[in-house]
Scaffold this motif. Sequence first.
Motif, PDB file in Angstrom:
ATOM      1  N   ASN A 195       0.833  -1.219   0.000  1.00 38.99           N
ATOM      2  CA  ASN A 195       0.000   0.000   0.000  1.00 38.99           C
ATOM      3  C   ASN A 195       0.859   1.258   0.000  1.00 38.99           C
ATOM      4  O   ASN A 195       0.500   2.259  -0.626  1.00 38.99           O
ATOM      5  CB  ASN A 195      -0.960   0.005   1.193  1.00 38.99           C
ATOM      6  CG  ASN A 195      -2.091  -0.980   1.014  1.00 38.99           C
ATOM      7  OD1 ASN A 195      -2.442  -1.348  -0.109  1.00 38.99           O
ATOM      8  ND2 ASN A 195      -2.651  -1.445   2.118  1.00 38.99           N
ATOM      9  N   TYR A 196       1.993   1.221   0.702  1.00 39.01           N
ATOM     10  CA  TYR A 196       2.898   2.370   0.702  1.00 39.01           C
ATOM     11  C   TYR A 196       3.461   2.605  -0.697  1.00 39.01           C
ATOM     12  O   TYR A 196       3.512   3.748  -1.175  1.00 39.01           O
ATOM     13  CB  TYR A 196       4.031   2.169   1.711  1.00 39.01           C
ATOM     14  CG  TYR A 196       4.978   3.339   1.748  1.00 39.01           C
ATOM     15  CD1 TYR A 196       4.599   4.542   2.341  1.00 39.01           C
ATOM     16  CD2 TYR A 196       6.228   3.249   1.157  1.00 39.01           C
ATOM     17  CE1 TYR A 196       5.454   5.632   2.352  1.00 39.01           C
ATOM     18  CE2 TYR A 196       7.097   4.338   1.174  1.00 39.01           C
ATOM     19  CZ  TYR A 196       6.700   5.525   1.768  1.00 39.01           C
ATOM     20  OH  TYR A 196       7.554   6.601   1.764  1.00 39.01           O
TER      21      TYR A 196
ATOM     22  N   ARG B 175       2.082   1.718  -3.507  1.00 41.37           N
ATOM     23  CA  ARG B 175       0.946   2.206  -4.309  1.00 41.37           C
ATOM     24  C   ARG B 175       0.758   3.706  -4.078  1.00 41.37           C
ATOM     25  O   ARG B 175       0.563   4.469  -5.019  1.00 41.37           O
ATOM     26  CB  ARG B 175      -0.317   1.433  -3.942  1.00 41.37           C
ATOM     27  CG  ARG B 175      -1.532   1.822  -4.757  1.00 41.37           C
ATOM     28  CD  ARG B 175      -2.762   1.072  -4.276  1.00 41.37           C
ATOM     29  NE  ARG B 175      -2.623  -0.343  -4.481  1.00 41.37           N
ATOM     30  CZ  ARG B 175      -3.300  -1.041  -5.391  1.00 41.37           C
ATOM     31  NH1 ARG B 175      -4.167  -0.422  -6.166  1.00 41.37           N
ATOM     32  NH2 ARG B 175      -3.123  -2.320  -5.508  1.00 41.37           N
ATOM     33  N   HIS B 176       0.836   4.135  -2.820  1.00 42.70           N
ATOM     34  CA  HIS B 176       0.716   5.563  -2.494  1.00 42.70           C
ATOM     35  C   HIS B 176       1.833   6.359  -3.179  1.00 42.70           C
ATOM     36  O   HIS B 176       1.579   7.430  -3.741  1.00 42.70           O
ATOM     37  CB  HIS B 176       0.775   5.769  -0.976  1.00 42.70           C
ATOM     38  CG  HIS B 176       0.994   7.186  -0.573  1.00 42.70           C
ATOM     39  ND1 HIS B 176      -0.034   8.105  -0.557  1.00 42.70           N
ATOM     40  CD2 HIS B 176       2.115   7.844  -0.213  1.00 42.70           C
ATOM     41  CE1 HIS B 176       0.460   9.287  -0.195  1.00 42.70           C
ATOM     42  NE2 HIS B 176       1.758   9.151   0.018  1.00 42.70           N
ATOM     43  N   CYS B 177       3.050   5.851  -3.113  1.00 39.86           N
ATOM     44  CA  CYS B 177       4.192   6.554  -3.718  1.00 39.86           C
ATOM     45  C   CYS B 177       4.000   6.721  -5.227  1.00 39.86           C
ATOM     46  O   CYS B 177       4.335   7.763  -5.787  1.00 39.86           O
ATOM     47  CB  CYS B 177       5.485   5.801  -3.452  1.00 39.86           C
ATOM     48  SG  CYS B 177       6.005   5.838  -1.726  1.00 39.86           S
TER      49      CYS B 177
ATOM     50  N   ASP C  66       0.920   6.410  -7.006  1.00 42.65           N
ATOM     51  CA  ASP C  66      -0.314   7.130  -7.352  1.00 42.65           C
ATOM     52  C   ASP C  66      -0.355   8.559  -6.826  1.00 42.65           C
ATOM     53  O   ASP C  66      -0.791   9.470  -7.529  1.00 42.65           O
ATOM     54  CB  ASP C  66      -1.538   6.368  -6.827  1.00 42.65           C
ATOM     55  CG  ASP C  66      -1.762   5.049  -7.541  1.00 42.65           C
ATOM     56  OD1 ASP C  66      -1.197   4.859  -8.650  1.00 42.65           O
ATOM     57  OD2 ASP C  66      -2.481   4.198  -6.993  1.00 42.65           O
ATOM     58  N   GLU C  67       0.084   8.760  -5.608  1.00 39.61           N
ATOM     59  CA  GLU C  67      -0.048  10.073  -4.975  1.00 39.61           C
ATOM     60  C   GLU C  67       1.211  10.934  -5.086  1.00 39.61           C
ATOM     61  O   GLU C  67       1.121  12.152  -5.210  1.00 39.61           O
ATOM     62  CB  GLU C  67      -0.430   9.919  -3.498  1.00 39.61           C
ATOM     63  CG  GLU C  67      -1.674   9.085  -3.257  1.00 39.61           C
ATOM     64  CD  GLU C  67      -2.924   9.667  -3.896  1.00 39.61           C
ATOM     65  OE1 GLU C  67      -3.088  10.902  -3.918  1.00 39.61           O
ATOM     66  OE2 GLU C  67      -3.745   8.862  -4.399  1.00 39.61           O
ATOM     67  N   GLU C  68       2.379  10.308  -4.999  1.00 36.88           N
ATOM     68  CA  GLU C  68       3.633  11.050  -5.026  1.00 36.88           C
ATOM     69  C   GLU C  68       4.225  11.147  -6.432  1.00 36.88           C
ATOM     70  O   GLU C  68       5.179  11.882  -6.650  1.00 36.88           O
ATOM     71  CB  GLU C  68       4.663  10.406  -4.087  1.00 36.88           C
ATOM     72  CG  GLU C  68       4.205  10.295  -2.643  1.00 36.88           C
ATOM     73  CD  GLU C  68       4.092  11.638  -1.952  1.00 36.88           C
ATOM     74  OE1 GLU C  68       4.853  12.555  -2.298  1.00 36.88           O
ATOM     75  OE2 GLU C  68       3.238  11.748  -1.058  1.00 36.88           O
ATOM     76  N   GLY C  69       3.684  10.363  -7.371  1.00 39.53           N
ATOM     77  CA  GLY C  69       4.142  10.427  -8.752  1.00 39.53           C
ATOM     78  C   GLY C  69       5.435   9.685  -9.039  1.00 39.53           C
ATOM     79  O   GLY C  69       6.123   9.987 -10.018  1.00 39.53           O
TER      80      GLY C  69
END
Length: 178
Positions: free
Chosen positions: A54-55, A57-59, A61-64
């Motif tokens: 999940n981390y 995925r966040h990096c 999707d959210e951090e680019g």
Amino acid sequence: MSSLTSYCDKIEEKTVMIFCNDCHSIAEVMGNENLIIHNLLGGLVLESNAHDINYLRHCIDEEGASQIVIVGHLNCQVLKHLLDDVSGITLWEEARSYVEALSQEMVSLNLGLYDRGWHLMHRHVALQVKKLSGIPYISEKVEADKLIVTGIVIDDREPNLLEETNLEIFETLNFKLN
């Protein structure tokens, strides 16, 4: 060969660098704005660890982040502990089995101790890149050319030593990934 600092200074896109918790070279690159540093015990990717997946995925999707680099390092005490551990703790069973097979494969190559360490770590990094690239979410991004997954090996005792892992060579040895 180059150094970790010079390698990271050339990175222009947002990149997740996965270091082992035992690696001492993280401090060299902490100030780089293009890097997201993530620590995994032994640099071992476990699809079953939802927190890490999940981390990542966040990096992405959210951090680019458009690149993930697995960083292996020589003299890894975590991998050594897994080899030496006789506690029977089931939590470590998969990782211990993986490291034992990896070590046996390297011994069979009949290399000197120093070369064996480099080969073992390159093999480990290549297998972790392959494992990470096989996770459905990650493989979808790679296939869509939105993500690159690669690896490097550093000698964190000698900060000027860094080699990029040739994934084609080190993925194709006889070892079977758990």
